[in-house]
Structures are given as C-alpha cells and as structure tokens.
Design an enzyme around this catalytic site. Sequence first.
Site, PDB file in Angstrom:
ATOM      1  N   ILE A  57     -21.745  11.479  -3.968  1.00 61.96           N
ATOM      2  CA  ILE A  57     -20.697  12.217  -3.265  1.00 61.96           C
ATOM      3  C   ILE A  57     -21.028  13.699  -3.206  1.00 61.96           C
ATOM      4  CG2 ILE A  57     -18.272  12.923  -3.331  1.00 61.96           C
ATOM      5  CD1 ILE A  57     -17.619  10.175  -4.496  1.00 61.96           C
TER       6      ILE A  57
ATOM      7  N   LEU B  67     -23.919  15.199  -3.430  1.00 58.32           N
ATOM      8  CA  LEU B  67     -25.082  15.486  -2.597  1.00 58.32           C
ATOM      9  C   LEU B  67     -24.800  15.267  -1.114  1.00 58.32           C
ATOM     10  CD1 LEU B  67     -28.021  14.085  -4.735  1.00 58.32           C
ATOM     11  CD2 LEU B  67     -27.218  16.439  -4.533  1.00 58.32           C
TER      12      LEU B  67
ATOM     13  N   HIS C 240     -43.110  -4.543  15.328  1.00 58.15           N
ATOM     14  CA  HIS C 240     -43.782  -3.252  15.481  1.00 58.15           C
ATOM     15  C   HIS C 240     -43.391  -2.638  16.832  1.00 58.15           C
ATOM     16  CE1 HIS C 240     -46.942  -0.224  15.240  1.00 58.15           C
ATOM     17  NE2 HIS C 240     -47.260  -0.513  16.499  1.00 58.15           N
TER      18      HIS C 240
ATOM     19  N   GLU D  79       0.859  -1.198   0.000  1.00 58.24           N
ATOM     20  CA  GLU D  79       0.000   0.000   0.000  1.00 58.24           C
ATOM     21  C   GLU D  79       0.891   1.242   0.000  1.00 58.24           C
ATOM     22  OE1 GLU D  79      -2.403   2.965   0.022  1.00 58.24           O
ATOM     23  OE2 GLU D  79      -3.278   0.956  -0.177  1.00 58.24           O
ATOM     24  N   ARG D  80       0.600   2.196  -0.883  1.00 58.34           N
ATOM     25  CA  ARG D  80       1.463   3.370  -0.992  1.00 58.34           C
ATOM     26  C   ARG D  80       1.107   4.475  -0.008  1.00 58.34           C
ATOM     27  NH1 ARG D  80      -0.283   5.926  -6.855  1.00 58.34           N
ATOM     28  NH2 ARG D  80      -2.438   6.479  -6.320  1.00 58.34           N
TER      29      ARG D  80
END
Length: 461
Positions: free
Chosen positions: A179, A181, A440, A34-35
């Site tokens: 994104i 909104l 309910h 992972e960078r």
Amino acid sequence: MAYDYDIVVIGGGPAGYAAAIRAAQLKKRVLCVERDKLGGICLNWGCIPTKALLTNAHLVDLIKNHGKTFGYSGEASWDFSQMIARSRGVASKLNKGIEGLFRKYKVASKLGTAKVIAPNTVQVGDEKITAESIVVSTGVRPRPLPGAEFDGKTILSYKEAMSLPKQPKSMLIIGAGPIGLEFGYFYNAIGTKVTVVELLDRILPGEDEEVSQGLRESLTKRGLTIHTSSKTGKVEKTANGVKVEVETPKGKEVIEAETMLVSIGVLGNVENLFADSLKVELFKNHIKVDPKNGYQTNVKGIYAVGDIIGPPWLAHVAHHEAICCIERLCGHADHTVDYTNIPGCTYTDPGVASVGLTEKAAREAGHEVRVGRFPFFASGRAVASDETEGFVKLVFDAKYGELLGAHLLGSQATELIAELVMAKKLEATQEEIIQAMHPHPTYSEAVMEAAAQGLGESVHI
C-alpha cells in the site's frame, strides 16, 4: 425453529458479497448487512480505485519518461481532481454492479451496523433477525502510528490518500509494504516529492530479496527517497504539515512534509460485534476460526471469513475463504483454500508478483534448489513496449523439478503470476513449463524462458 433467513452475512466486502451470492446460488435465503457501501474497503477505497489512480500514474510515467522514445514531442498537463474523480467513478460503478448481482440472485441487503447477540440472532438497529448460520466478514481498518492518530487531512490512511481535495507538494509515507509503495509510486509520478520510511531492512520485506532490491533501485531512479532500517520517532504537526524525527542508519534526521500517509498494518473490526455472553474467541483483534471446519468459530453456527480472521489480508484470499465456507455450510466439500499457493501483488511500475517460497525460504526448508531467471530486456515484446525493467525468477526443487516459488518484477508481473499459480496448483514441473508453448511475441514467454534458463536451455539469453 423457523428462522428469518438461512444465512446472515455481516459485511459486504469481497468475502461478504461473495458469500451471500454463492449461498443464494445454492438456494439459501440470504441477508447481507453492510454498514457503509457494498463492495467494502476493497471495491470502494482499496483495490479497485487505487488501481484507477495507478493507471493514471502509469500514463503520466509513460509520456514523461518514454514519450520521446515513442516520438511524442508535446507537453502534457494533468488534472489531479479529474484523476481523483475518475477513481471515485470507477468505484461507484462497481458498487452498483454488486447491487445488481444481489438483485439477480435475490440476495436481501440491509444498511446498518450488526451485532451478534445470540448464536442465531443478529441485531441491526432496533430489529432482531434470526438465521440458522451467521457469517462474519467485517474486514479490517488501518492501524494508526502511536502518537500520531489519523486526522484525515495531514496524517492520512489510504482512504484519505486517494481522495484528497488537492495534490500535496510533499508526502512522507510510513511503511514500505504494497500500500505504501503503490501510493508512493502514484504521487511521485504526478510530481509530489515522496519520502518512504521502513522499519525493516528492505522494502516489500515479504518478497524475494532480488525483487525487493530491484524495485528499490527502480523507484529511487524515478525520484522516491527511501529509508530502510529506519524508525519513526516524534511526530509534530506544523502550520505547513508535519515534522517527523526519523532514526536512520546514518543518524537522526528530521523530515518535513505537507502530508503523512501511515501504512503500517491493520486492525480487525471486532469492536461491539458480539454480545459478551457469546465468548467468541479472538486473537490480536481478529476472530479465531477453524478452516478445516468451514471457518466456524468456537461458537456453533457462527463463522468468519476474510481479513477479519487474520493474514494474509488479500481480497482474493477473502473471496475463496467465503466460497469455501458457504459450500461447506451447504453440504459441499470441493472448494478448499491452499494457503501455500497464494499470489501476492504490488501494483507499482514495475510491478511485483509472487507465489510460493522465496529462494531463501526454499533453501531453509531443506530443498536442493535450482533457480531460473530471465530478464525482460531480453524479451522482444518488452523491448517493443519500452518496458524492459525487471525479470522472472523461478525456484525449483532440483531433484524433482517441482515449482516451489515464482517471483516477478516487471510491468506485466501482476498479470503473469496467474499462470504460475495454476502451474503450482497442477504440480507442473520445470520441463512441463518449458514444453508448454507460449505465444510470440508476449511477455509470458519470459516465464518459459526463465524455466529453460534454469536448465541452461534458454535460447534468448
């Protein structure tokens, strides 16, 4: 040949870390490269921290617009920097959670930028690492507006929009998808003047038309200004922010704002990912794969999953593609991805959630359609919480009773949709949804009632 690892996963987002962990569970030797930070965009800059901000927005909205209803008579004040700090803290906590899971399952991880230089070889910095299989999950980045490149201060992507040093007085948002909104809802709720511009004829153009219209009415009532069927023209930076020419159905308009958030799509992170000699097939900045062959590319031993392989760009889709890919690699064939049964969510308030065909799409596909609707103003639970906006809309095949699609607008829409994803997966009929006893008082009763209303059997409307 003896490899350093059985599987190297490039990218540590929702697809990458899920792939790495599942492979380790299946006793494979795994390295995840992972960078930036484990968790990827979703955990660090997308899905998770934005929901922390939206929770803040909901709290502000609840007190500001519903406070008197609940007997609240005080004056509330808000600390923008604390909202941002909490959001970043949530992301940091979950990032550490991924690190903990890697330790638990003995997944090796390395920080760096990876490049696939041969079918079984990845280079990270000066180090060459070999693996029997390589899984690419490098994700996507925001697409800039031509002529208005991101600068991180005035012209923003979602990444900068969730970590601003101070609250802007005004914001122009280009793009009325989820994104755009969600940020529009957040900033409007805390007092920023928000204007949204959408090229197509309605907001959330991929959703059912009734849902799009209902959300637009709600957001407009809350104070957002929304322009649809409108094209963004010249963008000019000013001393106070931006000045943008917009062609609306009523004519050309100039909109000025302190900041501009651009949310018009994404680009795949494929640059410098593969050696030229590999000839991995691409399309529109994404990697082409064969889902039926475990998401393998045209190069044997190289696979790709998640946003990097194209739409729908959703974290839950990326997760399932990763699991499917790894299980196929490891000799399992049970996990498949049903692309006709993918839930979509927009975390505004009211929220939007859907799965399957819209009413229009179902009719265009040749179905004889029966629709059931139930409004939340008829839900006892929603009335008790003063959250009565919206409805549940279910689309059924009239002949067989098959659930074709579900479209929800309401405060709990994103939580309720999972029931309908399950119902569709199990091929539940309209009658079976009606007969499934719902507790309910709950919001979930609206699902049962919508199915019943479609047959004229709802007793509450």
